[in-house]
Design an enzyme around this catalytic site. Sequence first.
Site, PDB file in Angstrom:
ATOM      1  N   SER A 276       0.860  -1.188   0.000  1.00  0.00           N
ATOM      2  CA  SER A 276       0.000   0.000   0.000  1.00  0.00           C
ATOM      3  C   SER A 276       0.893   1.233   0.000  1.00  0.00           C
ATOM      4  O   SER A 276       2.085   1.136   0.329  1.00  0.00           O
ATOM      5  CB  SER A 276      -0.847  -0.020   1.281  1.00  0.00           C
ATOM      6  OG  SER A 276      -1.538   1.199   1.451  1.00  0.00           O
TER       7      SER A 276
ATOM      8  N   TYR B 250      -1.977  -1.210  10.534  1.00  0.00           N
ATOM      9  CA  TYR B 250      -2.093  -1.516   9.098  1.00  0.00           C
ATOM     10  C   TYR B 250      -0.763  -1.220   8.402  1.00  0.00           C
ATOM     11  O   TYR B 250      -0.269  -2.031   7.618  1.00  0.00           O
ATOM     12  CB  TYR B 250      -3.230  -0.693   8.489  1.00  0.00           C
ATOM     13  CG  TYR B 250      -3.455  -0.928   7.008  1.00  0.00           C
ATOM     14  CD1 TYR B 250      -4.040  -2.113   6.546  1.00  0.00           C
ATOM     15  CD2 TYR B 250      -3.090   0.023   6.057  1.00  0.00           C
ATOM     16  CE1 TYR B 250      -4.247  -2.320   5.187  1.00  0.00           C
ATOM     17  CE2 TYR B 250      -3.296  -0.179   4.700  1.00  0.00           C
ATOM     18  CZ  TYR B 250      -3.878  -1.360   4.268  1.00  0.00           C
ATOM     19  OH  TYR B 250      -4.080  -1.570   2.919  1.00  0.00           O
TER      20      TYR B 250
HETATM   21  P1  NDP Z   1     -11.930  -5.410  -0.509  1.00  0.00           P
HETATM   22  O1  NDP Z   1     -12.445  -5.315   0.879  1.00  0.00           O
HETATM   23  O2  NDP Z   1     -12.850  -5.087  -1.626  1.00  0.00           O
HETATM   24  O3  NDP Z   1     -11.306  -6.845  -0.757  1.00  0.00           O
HETATM   25  C1  NDP Z   1     -10.585  -7.526   0.241  1.00  0.00           C
HETATM   26  C2  NDP Z   1     -10.532  -8.976  -0.124  1.00  0.00           C
HETATM   27  O4  NDP Z   1      -9.785  -9.656   0.896  1.00  0.00           O
HETATM   28  C3  NDP Z   1     -11.904  -9.615  -0.203  1.00  0.00           C
HETATM   29  O5  NDP Z   1     -11.981 -10.404  -1.366  1.00  0.00           O
HETATM   30  C4  NDP Z   1     -11.963 -10.487   1.040  1.00  0.00           C
HETATM   31  O6  NDP Z   1     -12.679 -11.684   0.777  1.00  0.00           O
HETATM   32  C5  NDP Z   1     -10.499 -10.811   1.231  1.00  0.00           C
HETATM   33  N1  NDP Z   1     -10.224 -11.261   2.595  1.00  0.00           N
HETATM   34  C6  NDP Z   1     -10.336 -10.587   3.753  1.00  0.00           C
HETATM   35  N2  NDP Z   1     -10.069 -11.403   4.787  1.00  0.00           N
HETATM   36  C7  NDP Z   1      -9.790 -12.623   4.253  1.00  0.00           C
HETATM   37  C8  NDP Z   1      -9.454 -13.888   4.786  1.00  0.00           C
HETATM   38  N3  NDP Z   1      -9.327 -14.104   6.097  1.00  0.00           N
HETATM   39  N4  NDP Z   1      -9.252 -14.919   3.926  1.00  0.00           N
HETATM   40  C9  NDP Z   1      -9.383 -14.746   2.597  1.00  0.00           C
HETATM   41  N5  NDP Z   1      -9.709 -13.585   2.035  1.00  0.00           N
HETATM   42  C10 NDP Z   1      -9.907 -12.540   2.858  1.00  0.00           C
HETATM   43  O7  NDP Z   1     -10.646  -4.445  -0.538  1.00  0.00           O
HETATM   44  P2  NDP Z   1      -9.498  -4.233  -1.640  1.00  0.00           P
HETATM   45  O8  NDP Z   1      -9.824  -4.881  -2.902  1.00  0.00           O
HETATM   46  O9  NDP Z   1      -9.192  -2.799  -1.607  1.00  0.00           O
HETATM   47  O10 NDP Z   1      -8.263  -4.981  -0.930  1.00  0.00           O
HETATM   48  C11 NDP Z   1      -7.377  -5.821  -1.639  1.00  0.00           C
HETATM   49  C12 NDP Z   1      -5.957  -5.514  -1.191  1.00  0.00           C
HETATM   50  O11 NDP Z   1      -5.595  -4.194  -1.624  1.00  0.00           O
HETATM   51  C13 NDP Z   1      -5.740  -5.545   0.319  1.00  0.00           C
HETATM   52  O12 NDP Z   1      -4.541  -6.218   0.609  1.00  0.00           O
HETATM   53  C14 NDP Z   1      -5.619  -4.074   0.672  1.00  0.00           C
HETATM   54  O13 NDP Z   1      -4.866  -3.874   1.846  1.00  0.00           O
HETATM   55  C15 NDP Z   1      -4.933  -3.538  -0.561  1.00  0.00           C
HETATM   56  N6  NDP Z   1      -5.007  -2.087  -0.738  1.00  0.00           N
HETATM   57  C16 NDP Z   1      -6.197  -1.493  -1.069  1.00  0.00           C
HETATM   58  C17 NDP Z   1      -6.260  -0.128  -1.201  1.00  0.00           C
HETATM   59  C18 NDP Z   1      -7.539   0.570  -1.541  1.00  0.00           C
HETATM   60  O14 NDP Z   1      -7.565   1.818  -1.523  1.00  0.00           O
HETATM   61  N7  NDP Z   1      -8.611  -0.131  -1.855  1.00  0.00           N
HETATM   62  C19 NDP Z   1      -5.077   0.722  -1.029  1.00  0.00           C
HETATM   63  C20 NDP Z   1      -3.883  -0.014  -0.693  1.00  0.00           C
HETATM   64  C21 NDP Z   1      -3.862  -1.359  -0.569  1.00  0.00           C
HETATM   65  P3  NDP Z   1     -13.697 -12.431   1.791  1.00  0.00           P
HETATM   66  O15 NDP Z   1     -14.204 -11.427   2.750  1.00  0.00           O
HETATM   67  O16 NDP Z   1     -14.742 -12.988   0.877  1.00  0.00           O
HETATM   68  O17 NDP Z   1     -12.869 -13.512   2.409  1.00  0.00           O
END
Ligand code: NDP
Length: 248
Positions: A143, A156
Amino acid sequence: MTDNIQGKVVVITGASSGNGEATARHLAERGAIVVLGARRKERIEKLAADLTAAGHKAMAIETDVTDREQVSRLVDTAVESFGRIDVLLNNAGLMPLAPMERRKVDEWDTMIDVNLKGTLYGIAAALPHMQAKKSGHIINVSSVYGHKLGPDATVYCATKFGVRALSEGLRQEMTPYNIRTTVISPGAVATELLDRIGEQDIREQTQDFVSKIAIPAESFARMVAFAVNEPEDVDVNEILFRPTAQPI
Ligand code: NDP
């Protein structure tokens, strides 16, 4: 131009929404075989069904990345089904922002378990397959907060700084095995990430700021595609990107 995405087997964690889902769609449309992991089974099954109906190749496997066995099963099933794993996108993550003084210790545990240990479990599951073939690509998601500290984001940031550290260490160690390592550090992207901020005041103020500038998840998908598409002797080590309008 040579296409290095077509036919690759790509395993994506956190594929049920946001960046993971957008990447699954983008890479599948460019000919990759995508193996989708997340806890929300219905979401990834629907995504896999949609992609398959559109003539692409996709498979969904319910996976909680905090469970080491489930992560191994995700990767092993991809290899059993398609013969190999070419790319692992360690994307699952969450960001329940809160000031340290509120002592949200359970949330600290979850961020460490998902963002950091989940990424490590993915690496542990993929390495033996990739080392045996002397080929592969591990993409970890950090990030902007893996580069700098932000308000209410101390834990985080610690997990995302950690992801960058382990990605660089992995890169150095994997050179004899011809395994590429990329770390992608997004700024504000419009996903469901902020919905899981438990503290209402922090959630609302973050949503207020982010909603004005966030860019679509397809921007993240294009970054992944860029790194994957480079020739095998080119390792895109780091990608840091933000909305043009993001000042910090
Ligand atoms: P979302 O919340 O849309 O997606 C997060 C994903 O992580 C979901 O598919 C969720 O699936 C999954 N997840 C969470 N916990 C678990 C778990 N225990 N096991 C398996 N899957 C899990 O957010 P983003 O798409 O934004 O996040 C994706 C990545 O991007 C993350 O690592 C985030 O830190 C990073 N990021 C995002 C930014 C942003 O502005 N959006 C900025 C910087 C980094 P489910 O709940 O179905 O398991």
